[in-house]
Design a protein around this motif. Sequence first.
Motif, mmCIF file in Angstrom:
data_model
loop_
_atom_site.group_PDB
_atom_site.id
_atom_site.type_symbol
_atom_site.label_atom_id
_atom_site.label_comp_id
_atom_site.label_asym_id
_atom_site.label_seq_id
_atom_site.Cartn_x
_atom_site.Cartn_y
_atom_site.Cartn_z
ATOM 1 N N UNK A 21 -19.423 7.715 11.601
ATOM 2 C CA UNK A 21 -19.436 6.286 11.288
ATOM 3 C C UNK A 21 -19.083 6.043 9.829
ATOM 4 N N UNK A 22 -19.684 6.833 8.944
ATOM 5 C CA UNK A 22 -19.397 6.659 7.521
ATOM 6 C C UNK A 22 -17.939 6.971 7.208
ATOM 7 N N UNK A 23 -17.425 8.067 7.806
ATOM 8 C CA UNK A 23 -16.032 8.445 7.561
ATOM 9 C C UNK A 23 -15.089 7.351 8.065
ATOM 10 N N UNK A 24 -15.387 6.833 9.252
ATOM 11 C CA UNK A 24 -14.542 5.758 9.796
ATOM 12 C C UNK A 24 -14.596 4.533 8.891
ATOM 13 N N UNK A 25 -15.795 4.205 8.417
ATOM 14 C CA UNK A 25 -15.930 3.043 7.539
ATOM 15 C C UNK A 25 -15.192 3.233 6.223
ATOM 16 N N UNK A 26 -14.991 4.489 5.826
ATOM 17 C CA UNK A 26 -14.252 4.750 4.583
ATOM 18 C C UNK A 26 -12.759 4.855 4.857
ATOM 19 N N UNK A 27 -12.405 5.676 5.868
ATOM 20 C CA UNK A 27 -10.994 5.960 6.104
ATOM 21 C C UNK A 27 -10.232 4.750 6.613
ATOM 22 N N UNK A 28 -10.846 4.008 7.539
ATOM 23 C CA UNK A 28 -10.111 2.871 8.112
ATOM 24 C C UNK A 28 -9.723 1.861 7.030
ATOM 25 N N UNK A 29 -10.674 1.398 6.175
ATOM 26 C CA UNK A 29 -10.229 0.499 5.098
ATOM 27 C C UNK A 29 -9.228 1.152 4.155
ATOM 28 N N UNK A 30 -9.416 2.466 3.875
ATOM 29 C CA UNK A 30 -8.473 3.145 2.976
ATOM 30 C C UNK A 30 -7.083 3.179 3.583
ATOM 31 N N UNK A 31 -6.987 3.547 4.858
ATOM 32 C CA UNK A 31 -5.674 3.585 5.507
ATOM 33 C C UNK A 31 -5.064 2.194 5.614
ATOM 34 N N UNK A 32 -5.898 1.206 5.919
ATOM 35 C CA UNK A 32 -5.380 -0.164 5.987
ATOM 36 C C UNK A 32 -4.865 -0.604 4.619
ATOM 37 N N UNK A 33 -5.627 -0.251 3.577
ATOM 38 C CA UNK A 33 -5.201 -0.604 2.221
ATOM 39 C C UNK A 33 -3.879 0.067 1.865
ATOM 40 N N UNK A 34 -3.782 1.379 2.174
ATOM 41 C CA UNK A 34 -2.537 2.089 1.880
ATOM 42 C C UNK A 34 -1.377 1.522 2.682
ATOM 43 N N UNK A 35 -1.641 1.208 3.956
ATOM 44 C CA UNK A 35 -0.570 0.656 4.789
ATOM 45 C C UNK A 35 -0.099 -0.688 4.253
ATOM 46 N N UNK A 36 -1.077 -1.548 3.886
ATOM 47 C CA UNK A 36 -0.703 -2.844 3.319
ATOM 48 C C UNK A 36 0.019 -2.673 1.985
ATOM 49 N N UNK A 37 -0.488 -1.739 1.171
ATOM 50 C CA UNK A 37 0.167 -1.476 -0.107
ATOM 51 C C UNK A 37 1.598 -0.997 0.100
ATOM 52 N N UNK A 38 1.767 -0.091 1.063
ATOM 53 C CA UNK A 38 3.108 0.427 1.345
ATOM 54 C C UNK A 38 4.014 -0.678 1.876
ATOM 55 N N UNK A 39 3.445 -1.519 2.785
ATOM 56 C CA UNK A 39 4.250 -2.581 3.371
ATOM 57 C C UNK A 39 4.650 -3.627 2.332
ATOM 58 N N UNK A 40 3.673 -3.985 1.467
ATOM 59 C CA UNK A 40 3.939 -5.021 0.483
ATOM 60 C C UNK A 40 4.829 -4.536 -0.646
ATOM 61 N N UNK A 41 4.722 -3.248 -0.989
ATOM 62 C CA UNK A 41 5.512 -2.731 -2.111
ATOM 63 C C UNK A 41 6.847 -2.154 -1.679
ATOM 64 N N UNK A 42 7.014 -1.914 -0.378
ATOM 65 C CA UNK A 42 8.262 -1.298 0.077
ATOM 66 C C UNK A 42 9.461 -2.150 -0.281
ATOM 67 N N UNK A 43 9.359 -3.455 0.009
ATOM 68 C CA UNK A 43 10.474 -4.349 -0.285
ATOM 69 C C UNK A 43 10.648 -4.498 -1.786
ATOM 70 N N UNK A 44 9.521 -4.554 -2.513
ATOM 71 C CA UNK A 44 9.611 -4.662 -3.972
ATOM 72 C C UNK A 44 10.239 -3.408 -4.573
ATOM 73 N N UNK A 45 9.877 -2.247 -4.030
ATOM 74 C CA UNK A 45 10.484 -0.990 -4.503
ATOM 75 C C UNK A 45 11.979 -0.988 -4.235
ATOM 76 N N UNK A 46 12.350 -1.452 -3.053
ATOM 77 C CA UNK A 46 13.772 -1.515 -2.699
ATOM 78 C C UNK A 46 14.533 -2.436 -3.653
ATOM 79 N N UNK A 47 13.972 -3.616 -3.913
ATOM 80 C CA UNK A 47 14.636 -4.554 -4.819
ATOM 81 C C UNK A 47 14.718 -3.981 -6.232
#
Length: 607
Positions: A21-47
């Motif tokens: 439970x603790x690992x899921x509570x840590x990893x899921x937000x971390x992965x979501x954060x990384x995914x959002x960071x990657x998604x939001x910065x991907x276009x900015x990196x490209x530009x």
Amino acid sequence: MPIPTRPWLWSRSFRFRLIVTAVVCILVPAFITLALYNMLTKEAVKEEAMEQSRQKLQLVDGYVMNVFDYMLYIANSVQMDSSITVVLKEIAAGKTYEGPDAAYESFLDQSKIMNKIGNMTIHGDIAYVTILLTDGTRFTNYNLSEFDPLQLKEEPWFPEMDALKNMQSLWIGASPTVFPAEASSSPYQITMGRTLRAGVKPYGYVFVTIMEKQISGIFNRLSGGQETLLVDRGGFILSHTDKTRIGESFSNRNTAGSQARSELVSVGDESYILTSYRQTLTGWELVSLTPYKEAVYKLNSIFNRVAMLQLISFVVFFLLLLYLLNSFTKPLVRLGKVAETVQRGNLEIRSNIRGSDEIGYLGQSFDQMLDRVKMMIAEVTTTQSRKRKAELAMLQAQINPHFLFNVLNSIRMKVMRGGDLDSSEMIASLSKLLRMTITQSNDTIPLHEELSIVTDYVKLMNMRQKEKVELVLDPSPDTLMVLVPRFFLQPIIENALIHGLSQRAGTIRIATWATAQEFWIRIEDDGMGMEADSLAALRAKLAAPGEQPAPVSDHSSRLSGIGLVNVCDRMRMTYGEAFRIEVISNVNEGTNITIHIPKLKAGEPHV
């Protein structure tokens, strides 16, 4: 839920669930954060990568345009210098040199032109200048033994020179180098041409040639890891750091006509950032191809460092979590072991877990529960002992009923021998009722036995009153073996005899019928019936289960001691809400009682 037979398995499972439970509570937000960071910065990196590619290409374009401006400057200088154009026009018109100074004057004119050409190129990059007049006269800043300008007239593009007007230029592009001294270092050259006119008619041509290596040298110095090339209007490569590529067709050229573009293209299995500028001076296109992975390498390295930092933080937190969980779950593991010991029957053990937190409260409550369970077990043991003594006393008390049955049978036999059959039958019915009342231990009996009890009861009642009551039984055969509570019909028949018929002659009819799930019993009498107020009061009592019934009269309690309300309560306790009773009565027309009850088969427990 039963406690696992092995407390250590329980504790490991509990800890495992906590850790997951603790690992899921840590990893899921971390992965979501990384995914959002990657998604939001991907276009900015490209530009950002495209912007860097555009800036590099702008720098290269500035240097390349300087070279082309230099070539244009030379051509303009020849075309606009009146001291040169006057001499060139005269020579093209057929000027002749006569007199003793003819050779000197001819030398002066040629020297003037040659010096002008030489001065134009002395301070700039190496440029080969050719002035070719229509009469075949030619002036160059190079030795005619290296290249004869008259060969230019044989080129396929040369007729286009006559179509040029005013200051228009013809950018010829890349062609094999004709100068032996340059051919080894620069296999290709780039040439532009300008037409010299006297009015409308051309009298000569100016050609400025540079080596292709001057352009590719700029690419080498300023491209910064990107592939840069110069493409003509037809899509053929004019300049490239790889000389073997010159002359090839470039498939990704700009066909939309836009001045500039920047996009992501695929070349083979790799992705490239393609940036291009269309030069207004030459009409050629300057193109750069940058590997996308290299362009975003720095930004990706930042992302990777962030991910690595999060991973390290997760490992540190995970180790800290294991330590804290071990501290938190120790009391729970102790409590699980105590529960396992209690399950094996040892009620003397206690957890002794105390504290101000929830776990301490749980341990204290668990110990108090064990104390209470131990006390309740002692109470139950005492109660069971007293119950066994009462049962023994009851068994001993059954001697008197058996003695009573035997005495009644002896009296009945003596009466029969005396010829009084009615009294004998009355004693037999009474004996049956007493036996069913006292000796039967079962709560339920088949319906046919209950109807037999009612029949005996009516016989006894008919013997004690002057006018007899007729009992009519109309049971459906499929209901005779249905299990019913003992003595549930007798109070109803008693009420019909005493209150309905008022000990007068009349008829009581009992009919039964059934379906697959329930069956009905209807008891009808043709007695006095009830007033509306009395019927409403009775219905209200029957509809209110659990209430204490009103005291019964002396007449209604002579045998059973219970009334219709008591019967209804008993039936509800047996069948629950599935039991229903309906009472219909009219004054001087009798009473109709219909009972709806579910079927109880042999061996089936009742509620």
